[in-house]
Design an enzyme around this catalytic site. Sequence first.
Site, PDB file in Angstrom:
ATOM      1  N   ARG A  22     -20.105   7.816  -0.496  1.00  0.00           N
ATOM      2  CA  ARG A  22     -20.739   7.428   0.739  1.00  0.00           C
ATOM      3  C   ARG A  22     -20.014   6.390   1.323  1.00  0.00           C
ATOM      4  O   ARG A  22     -20.631   5.259   1.471  1.00  0.00           O
ATOM      5  CB  ARG A  22     -21.961   7.048  -0.334  1.00  0.00           C
ATOM      6  CG  ARG A  22     -22.827   8.330  -0.647  1.00  0.00           C
ATOM      7  CD  ARG A  22     -23.981   8.162  -0.758  1.00  0.00           C
ATOM      8  NE  ARG A  22     -23.831   8.074  -2.392  1.00  0.00           N
ATOM      9  CZ  ARG A  22     -25.489   7.409  -2.930  1.00  0.00           C
ATOM     10  NH1 ARG A  22     -26.478   6.707  -2.228  1.00  0.00           N
ATOM     11  NH2 ARG A  22     -25.151   7.223  -4.314  1.00  0.00           N
ATOM     12  N   GLN A  87      -9.103   9.749 -15.783  1.00  0.00           N
ATOM     13  CA  GLN A  87     -10.126  11.075 -16.314  1.00  0.00           C
ATOM     14  C   GLN A  87      -9.814  11.500 -15.330  1.00  0.00           C
ATOM     15  O   GLN A  87     -10.432  11.612 -14.128  1.00  0.00           O
ATOM     16  CB  GLN A  87     -11.624  10.516 -16.069  1.00  0.00           C
ATOM     17  CG  GLN A  87     -12.393  11.564 -16.244  1.00  0.00           C
ATOM     18  CD  GLN A  87     -14.083  11.139 -16.006  1.00  0.00           C
ATOM     19  OE1 GLN A  87     -13.508  10.300 -15.846  1.00  0.00           O
ATOM     20  NE2 GLN A  87     -15.195  12.153 -16.924  1.00  0.00           N
ATOM     21  N   GLU A 172     -32.035  11.060 -18.376  1.00  0.00           N
ATOM     22  CA  GLU A 172     -31.734  11.335 -16.917  1.00  0.00           C
ATOM     23  C   GLU A 172     -33.078  12.025 -16.313  1.00  0.00           C
ATOM     24  O   GLU A 172     -34.066  12.553 -16.332  1.00  0.00           O
ATOM     25  CB  GLU A 172     -30.874  11.789 -16.855  1.00  0.00           C
ATOM     26  CG  GLU A 172     -29.417  11.812 -17.370  1.00  0.00           C
ATOM     27  CD  GLU A 172     -29.275  10.124 -16.749  1.00  0.00           C
ATOM     28  OE1 GLU A 172     -29.543  10.070 -15.575  1.00  0.00           O
ATOM     29  OE2 GLU A 172     -28.456   9.725 -17.942  1.00  0.00           O
ATOM     30  N   ARG A 462      16.859 -35.751  29.159  1.00  0.00           N
ATOM     31  CA  ARG A 462      16.242 -34.990  29.865  1.00  0.00           C
ATOM     32  C   ARG A 462      16.582 -35.128  30.721  1.00  0.00           C
ATOM     33  O   ARG A 462      17.806 -35.425  31.548  1.00  0.00           O
ATOM     34  CB  ARG A 462      14.947 -35.528  30.199  1.00  0.00           C
ATOM     35  CG  ARG A 462      14.283 -36.725  31.005  1.00  0.00           C
ATOM     36  CD  ARG A 462      13.515 -37.133  30.665  1.00  0.00           C
ATOM     37  NE  ARG A 462      13.170 -38.188  31.040  1.00  0.00           N
ATOM     38  CZ  ARG A 462      12.290 -39.746  30.766  1.00  0.00           C
ATOM     39  NH1 ARG A 462      10.991 -38.563  29.685  1.00  0.00           N
ATOM     40  NH2 ARG A 462      11.706 -40.670  31.309  1.00  0.00           N
TER      41      ARG A 462
END
Length: 494
Positions: A22, A87, A172, A462
Amino acid sequence: MPSTHIPSPLQVVVLAAGKGTRMKSRLPKVLHRLAGRPMLGHVLAAAAALDPERVVAVTGHGAADVAGYLEGTEWASARFDIRTVVQEPQLGTGHAVRQALPELAGDGTTLILYGDVPLTSATTLRALVAASAPTEHAPHGRLALLTIELPDPTGYGRIVRNASGEVLAIVEHKDATASQRLIRETNTGLMAVPTRQLRHWLPRLRDDNAQGEFYLTDIVAMAVDDGVPVAGVAAPNPTEVAGVNSPAQLAALERALQAQIAQDLLEQGVRLADPARLDVRGTLTCGQDVEIDVNCVFHGDVTLGDGVRIGPHCVIGNARIEADAVIHAYTHIDGERAGVSVGAGALIGPFARLRPGAKLGREVHIGNFVEVKNSTLANGAKANHLAYLGDAQVGERVNFGAGSITANYDGANKHRTVIEADVHVGSNCVLVAPVTLGAGGTVGGGSTITKHTPPGALSVARGKQVVIANWSRPAKAPAQAPGQPQPDAPGPEA
């Protein structure tokens, strides 16, 4: 909770294998950030406060990314051993913890946490582990569950107790009877278990349930059958046990955490213009009489000294700002690894940018649209407008003119600019590094300085100004009326 003794050795198993469908993201769910830190990082930080000997993370989806985070710099100096197991396939919480068993050493207690339940405090975890400690009536320890009562417990496992209040089982939701679904005390999933008993119970788990999974919660009934007491420890509030399964849930938890951070700052005496418009994505340490305006973001490690004022819409990370400094609106400070330091009484911004390695002394002024990177500015130095100081060493009381820059990069290497004390650099100057400006010198506006300048001198570099008297600007040709012939286009000789 009368005791806070933590049985030794303590080991932690963190379940972090879920894909998080989700979340609609390629990033493993536990690596999504909350207050600037992966959820897994919050879990590990709370566990670290209990000083465990070992942490085992059970990974699955994005296992390489999760392992990379655990091996990264944030945990490189952890006092505990971090290991990962994979797992695969994922057959439930009991199956997940079973994968960690070979990595659990000795006896003691195993604390089982979830990588997507990020805000359980160290205080709550300490109470949970203490509840599992051996006692006179439970010489081998107890199974301790973290529980919470919810107004609407739909979807959560229910805590089933006997008439005397002892925990008998966790059922559950999908397997619960109608009467059991009326129970509001629910299982959070977090538990502390005697490691010896955990080794005995996990192989006995079965998957004959509605989901066809191995539920870790089934060890509660096993404990009851084996005469091991089961303790229920109440979580202090729902935020501590809230899990994240979607971006909406992550955003809600972010707001809850930021509200708590703001409340903590207010209780410390920090003046927040609007507590709802503050984001702390790291560690923010404040002295007395600190003021923070709206929509400020703090990340990494930030320290604000006494009397510091932060204007609106600032982003500040990995910085130390000393007493009475003022950071005006829309300033961006990000020290990354090198850090940024701002001296006492300094004035920064608005719209200034301090990058890694910027070290500013007392009463330094950095004004609008000025960027400082990897540079040191001594006490009283000023760069008030539209300037860039990179790889520079700036002396006391230097005035760095508007539009001036240090040209520190030659296309291959970085070079340093040294500006000694009391130098005045005019507007629109370019200092081509490596170069040193001698103390007390002046650089005329518009100069490009490529060589070292002596102390006390005026340096001008300059082009010579040319004046042409009575010069007329080119004029446009007069517009032609419609239908009149247009002048011929100029030929090649024009």
